[in-house]
Scaffold this motif. Structure first.
Motif, PDB file in Angstrom:
ATOM      1  N   ASN A  12      36.443  12.171 -11.269  1.00  0.00           N
ATOM      2  CA  ASN A  12      36.392  12.272 -12.733  1.00  0.00           C
ATOM      3  C   ASN A  12      36.508  11.491 -13.170  1.00  0.00           C
ATOM      4  OD1 ASN A  12      36.563  14.949 -13.880  1.00  0.00           O
ATOM      5  ND2 ASN A  12      38.468  14.930 -14.094  1.00  0.00           N
ATOM      6  N   SER A  13      36.261   9.890 -12.497  1.00  0.00           N
ATOM      7  CA  SER A  13      36.424   8.892 -12.608  1.00  0.00           C
ATOM      8  C   SER A  13      34.672   8.486 -12.983  1.00  0.00           C
ATOM      9  CB  SER A  13      36.955   7.445 -12.498  1.00  0.00           C
ATOM     10  OG  SER A  13      36.394   6.416 -12.759  1.00  0.00           O
ATOM     11  N   PHE A  14      34.743   7.229 -14.033  1.00  0.00           N
ATOM     12  CA  PHE A  14      33.442   7.141 -14.548  1.00  0.00           C
ATOM     13  C   PHE A  14      33.144   6.044 -13.371  1.00  0.00           C
ATOM     14  CE2 PHE A  14      33.351   8.972 -18.429  1.00  0.00           C
ATOM     15  CZ  PHE A  14      32.177   9.544 -18.526  1.00  0.00           C
ATOM     16  N   ASP A  15      33.905   5.217 -12.311  1.00  0.00           N
ATOM     17  CA  ASP A  15      34.033   4.075 -11.732  1.00  0.00           C
ATOM     18  C   ASP A  15      33.211   4.990 -10.648  1.00  0.00           C
ATOM     19  OD1 ASP A  15      35.804   2.808 -12.795  1.00  0.00           O
ATOM     20  OD2 ASP A  15      37.572   3.244 -11.880  1.00  0.00           O
ATOM     21  N   THR A  16      33.335   6.185 -10.251  1.00  0.00           N
ATOM     22  CA  THR A  16      32.261   7.020  -8.970  1.00  0.00           C
ATOM     23  C   THR A  16      30.951   7.450  -9.277  1.00  0.00           C
ATOM     24  OG1 THR A  16      33.523   8.610  -9.790  1.00  0.00           O
ATOM     25  CG2 THR A  16      34.747   7.360  -7.753  1.00  0.00           C
ATOM     26  N   ALA A  17      31.347   7.013 -11.182  1.00  0.00           N
ATOM     27  CA  ALA A  17      29.142   6.943 -11.385  1.00  0.00           C
ATOM     28  C   ALA A  17      29.120   6.184 -11.514  1.00  0.00           C
ATOM     29  CB  ALA A  17      29.292   7.141 -13.155  1.00  0.00           C
ATOM     30  N   PRO A  18      26.675   6.140 -10.801  1.00  0.00           N
ATOM     31  CA  PRO A  18      26.214   5.528 -10.783  1.00  0.00           C
ATOM     32  C   PRO A  18      25.838   4.889 -11.928  1.00  0.00           C
ATOM     33  CG  PRO A  18      24.879   7.547 -10.746  1.00  0.00           C
ATOM     34  CD  PRO A  18      26.742   7.416 -10.592  1.00  0.00           C
ATOM     35  N   ARG A  19      25.305   3.799 -12.206  1.00  0.00           N
ATOM     36  CA  ARG A  19      24.077   2.684 -12.874  1.00  0.00           C
ATOM     37  C   ARG A  19      23.400   4.182 -13.319  1.00  0.00           C
ATOM     38  NH1 ARG A  19      19.765  -0.866 -12.590  1.00  0.00           N
ATOM     39  NH2 ARG A  19      19.287  -1.799 -13.766  1.00  0.00           N
ATOM     40  N   LYS A  20      23.138   3.905 -15.124  1.00  0.00           N
ATOM     41  CA  LYS A  20      21.931   5.112 -16.161  1.00  0.00           C
ATOM     42  C   LYS A  20      22.464   6.494 -15.167  1.00  0.00           C
ATOM     43  CE  LYS A  20      18.953   2.394 -16.957  1.00  0.00           C
ATOM     44  NZ  LYS A  20      17.117   1.562 -17.302  1.00  0.00           N
ATOM     45  N   LEU A  21      23.958   6.831 -15.567  1.00  0.00           N
ATOM     46  CA  LEU A  21      24.640   8.354 -14.837  1.00  0.00           C
ATOM     47  C   LEU A  21      23.021   9.702 -15.867  1.00  0.00           C
ATOM     48  CD1 LEU A  21      26.156   9.927 -13.504  1.00  0.00           C
ATOM     49  CD2 LEU A  21      27.299  10.102 -16.041  1.00  0.00           C
ATOM     50  N   ASP A  60      21.616  -1.413 -19.817  1.00  0.00           N
ATOM     51  CA  ASP A  60      21.550  -0.110 -19.947  1.00  0.00           C
ATOM     52  C   ASP A  60      22.954  -0.009 -20.586  1.00  0.00           C
ATOM     53  OD1 ASP A  60      21.403  -0.141 -16.570  1.00  0.00           O
ATOM     54  OD2 ASP A  60      22.791  -0.907 -16.205  1.00  0.00           O
ATOM     55  N   VAL A  61      23.882   1.831 -21.184  1.00  0.00           N
ATOM     56  CA  VAL A  61      24.078   1.796 -21.886  1.00  0.00           C
ATOM     57  C   VAL A  61      25.287   2.233 -21.174  1.00  0.00           C
ATOM     58  CG1 VAL A  61      22.514   2.508 -23.475  1.00  0.00           C
ATOM     59  CG2 VAL A  61      23.375   4.332 -22.077  1.00  0.00           C
ATOM     60  N   ASP A  62      26.846   2.308 -22.257  1.00  0.00           N
ATOM     61  CA  ASP A  62      28.205   3.026 -21.770  1.00  0.00           C
ATOM     62  C   ASP A  62      27.370   4.024 -21.383  1.00  0.00           C
ATOM     63  OD1 ASP A  62      30.544   3.356 -20.980  1.00  0.00           O
ATOM     64  OD2 ASP A  62      31.311   3.103 -23.174  1.00  0.00           O
ATOM     65  N   VAL A  63      28.001   4.896 -20.289  1.00  0.00           N
ATOM     66  CA  VAL A  63      27.306   6.241 -19.291  1.00  0.00           C
ATOM     67  C   VAL A  63      28.313   6.774 -20.917  1.00  0.00           C
ATOM     68  CG1 VAL A  63      26.914   5.355 -17.706  1.00  0.00           C
ATOM     69  CG2 VAL A  63      29.629   5.393 -17.798  1.00  0.00           C
ATOM     70  N   LYS A  64      29.867   6.229 -21.009  1.00  0.00           N
ATOM     71  CA  LYS A  64      30.367   7.147 -21.681  1.00  0.00           C
ATOM     72  C   LYS A  64      30.360   7.722 -23.089  1.00  0.00           C
ATOM     73  CE  LYS A  64      34.440   4.950 -19.422  1.00  0.00           C
ATOM     74  NZ  LYS A  64      35.922   4.471 -19.809  1.00  0.00           N
ATOM     75  N   SER A  65      29.436   7.041 -23.546  1.00  0.00           N
ATOM     76  CA  SER A  65      28.886   7.651 -24.938  1.00  0.00           C
ATOM     77  C   SER A  65      27.480   8.895 -24.454  1.00  0.00           C
ATOM     78  CB  SER A  65      28.342   5.830 -25.496  1.00  0.00           C
ATOM     79  OG  SER A  65      27.254   5.919 -24.993  1.00  0.00           O
ATOM     80  N   ILE A  66      26.700   8.765 -23.288  1.00  0.00           N
ATOM     81  CA  ILE A  66      25.823   9.314 -22.723  1.00  0.00           C
ATOM     82  C   ILE A  66      26.522  10.917 -23.149  1.00  0.00           C
ATOM     83  CG2 ILE A  66      23.927  10.761 -21.193  1.00  0.00           C
ATOM     84  CD1 ILE A  66      24.813   7.866 -20.088  1.00  0.00           C
ATOM     85  N   GLU A  67      25.791  11.649 -24.478  1.00  0.00           N
ATOM     86  CA  GLU A  67      25.644  13.145 -24.581  1.00  0.00           C
ATOM     87  C   GLU A  67      25.292  13.358 -23.614  1.00  0.00           C
ATOM     88  OE1 GLU A  67      24.473  16.073 -28.123  1.00  0.00           O
ATOM     89  OE2 GLU A  67      23.463  14.098 -28.714  1.00  0.00           O
ATOM     90  N   PHE A  68      26.218  15.109 -23.290  1.00  0.00           N
ATOM     91  CA  PHE A  68      26.040  15.557 -22.179  1.00  0.00           C
ATOM     92  C   PHE A  68      23.961  16.545 -22.611  1.00  0.00           C
ATOM     93  CE2 PHE A  68      26.905  19.818 -20.593  1.00  0.00           C
ATOM     94  CZ  PHE A  68      26.543  19.864 -19.187  1.00  0.00           C
ATOM     95  N   ASN A  69      23.734  16.700 -21.244  1.00  0.00           N
ATOM     96  CA  ASN A  69      22.245  18.010 -22.191  1.00  0.00           C
ATOM     97  C   ASN A  69      22.024  18.014 -20.878  1.00  0.00           C
ATOM     98  OD1 ASN A  69      19.893  18.910 -23.206  1.00  0.00           O
ATOM     99  ND2 ASN A  69      19.359  16.639 -23.677  1.00  0.00           N
ATOM    100  N   PRO A  70      22.057  19.690 -20.206  1.00  0.00           N
ATOM    101  CA  PRO A  70      21.533  20.132 -18.676  1.00  0.00           C
ATOM    102  C   PRO A  70      20.387  20.582 -19.167  1.00  0.00           C
ATOM    103  CG  PRO A  70      23.235  21.587 -19.459  1.00  0.00           C
ATOM    104  CD  PRO A  70      23.706  19.870 -20.877  1.00  0.00           C
TER     105      PRO A  70
END
Length: 456
Positions: free
Chosen positions: A338-347, A437-447
């Protein structure tokens, strides 16, 4: 254990087989007549409860919520409820099914060891122990969120692995996943099938899991056992997975057959796993035994399944430390997922971590989680209407539907194949050297692919 027809005169485990017929019927406590509900059966894994009504009142539900939910759900008895029922967030955990797929990677070092191993039978010991290791996480009694069509989950920073999963179909719900490091590739097409039984649900893993060990190109196929979730509404919810797990080396014909014992009276046999590694001539070579919530061990054996002289059981896997009294029964690895620590750059904007309902539940706001869940589901319906009005078919981005249809014990399965485009996408990002790069937490969910939801 191995297949029943092959277990005659197998020595070490033959005496166990007679005890495997003690099924959970002996510990059933029907509450019909006591509570006035038909089709309700409360199963206590510890057994020995004479007061069925008292046992039925236990669990996470408030009385009024439980009765209201039962009125809604009882009409679905006998049905597949995988995607046909809107469920309350009180039974959810802050994770999606795509993330739950990634939990199989926690003990991926076992696949690394299998790739490094030259003994073909020990390869199956390592890989089958890897397949068993996830069952401790799978016993959680909370339901993950169903992914939105086109939703993804990415994971890096674990054992050199890149993991990607995508929701490739909404009806029926299907997911595809791919993971890779220097030792192995992992590919799965997953389509769950369920049968709602009143106070329990049977879950059938209509999927195909393949692992390729890179050094020698060995391909392994996994068929897991079904799972039963007991006491969904009345009583304490708990999970059991009785039945056979079979992993076959498609390259050599060797295989391992492991039997997950059903939970018997007073919990007898619960968690226990026993079986053998067989060569291509179906002769036992290594016995395996353990508990799927603790550890697995192995020992070389003779053709009768008896341990070889001057050998002893050797542990191959044991459970890592877990948090105490965790609200959602999470492991430390589940928290990493669940953590963004395991998320890649530009999620990717379609990533499960970015879902507003999942995040609200993680923060403990059930009201907001329910509202956000309803909003996402409505946006999914709107996207479908737009797509169909424009004459478009949904097309997965990272996996391609093949012409292959493979049989499983629970029905035929259409196979999705990783198309390699994500690897190209990730290489392009990692080599760009961009500092914007932007803060990944600020990205709006969009599938979503079409309509006013935008594009990835």
């Amino acid at each position: 254990m191995g297949s029943p027809e092959k277990n005659e005169n197998k020595g070490f485990f033959s005496s166990v087989s007679s005890g495997l017929s003690i099924l959970s019927n002996a510990m059933h406590r029907s509450v019909n007549g006591l509570l006035g509900y038909e089709g309700v059966e409360v199963i206590n894994p510890e057994g020995g409860k004479d007061d069925a009504e008292e046992e039925a009142q236990r669990g996470r539900w408030k009385k009024e919520d439980r009765e209201s939910y039962w009125k809604m759900m009882h009409k679905y008895i006998g049905s597949d409820v995988t995607s046909m029922v809107t469920l309350p967030v009180i039974i959810f955990e802050p994770m999606t099914m795509l993330q739950k797929m990634a939990e199989l990677m926690e003990y991926s070092y076992l696949l690394d060891r299998a790739d490094e191993c030259e003994d073909p039978y020990m390869r199956l010991v390592y890989t089958s122990s890897w397949a068993i290791s996830v069952y401790f996480a799978f016993q959680r009694t909370w339901k993950p969120f169903n992914p939105i069509l086109g939703e993804t989950y990415e994971m890096v920073n674990h054992g050199g692995i890149t993991f990607l999963a995508e929701q490739v179909s909404h009806h029926p719900p299907m997911s595809a996943g791919h993971a890779e490091n220097e030792h192995f590739t992992y590919d799965v097409t997953s389509k769950l099938k369920t049968k709602f039984l009143g106070n329990s649900v049977d879950v059938y893993p209509v999927g195909r899991t393949r692992v390729t060990l890179k050094r020698d190109g060995v391909v392994l196929d996994l068929v897991p056992p079904p799972t039963k979730v007991n006491n969904l509404i009345f009583g304490r919810t708990w999970v059991d997975s009785p039945g056979e797990m079979i992993m076959t080396n498609l390259t050599t014909g060797d295989k391992v057959v492991l039997y997950f014992q059903p939970c018997g009276w007073f919990g007898a046999g619960r968690y226990e796993v026993d079986g053998y590694v067989y060569n291509s001539a179906e002769e036992p070579k290594i016995l395996m035994t353990g508990k799927w919530n603790e550890s697995m061990s192995y020992q070389p054996c003779d053709l009768d399944g008896e341990p070889l002289p001057n050998t002893e059981l050797q542990e191959v896997w044991h459970l890592a430390d877990v948090p105490q009294n965790d609200k959602f029964q999470y492991t430390y690895f589940a928290h990493k997922i669940n953590s963004f620590d395991t998320a890649p750059r530009k999620l990717l904007a379609s990533d499960s971590r970015l879902r507003s309902d999942r995040y609200a539940l993680e923060m403990g706001d059930l009201s907001k989680a329910g509202a956000e869940k309803s909003s996402l589901e409505e946006r999914q319906r709107a996207e479908k209407r737009t797509r169909e009005a424009e004459g478009h078919n949904f097309t997965p981005r990272w996996f391609d539907l093949t012409e292959e249809v493979t049989p499983t014990p629970w029905g035929d399965l259409e196979i999705y194949k990783y198309n390699g485009k994500y690897t190209e996408h990730r290489v392009a990002i990692d080599s760009s050297g961009s500092s914007d790069d932007v803060d990944v937490k600020s990205i709006e969910f969009n599938p979503w692919q079409y309509g006013n939801q935008g594009t990835n």
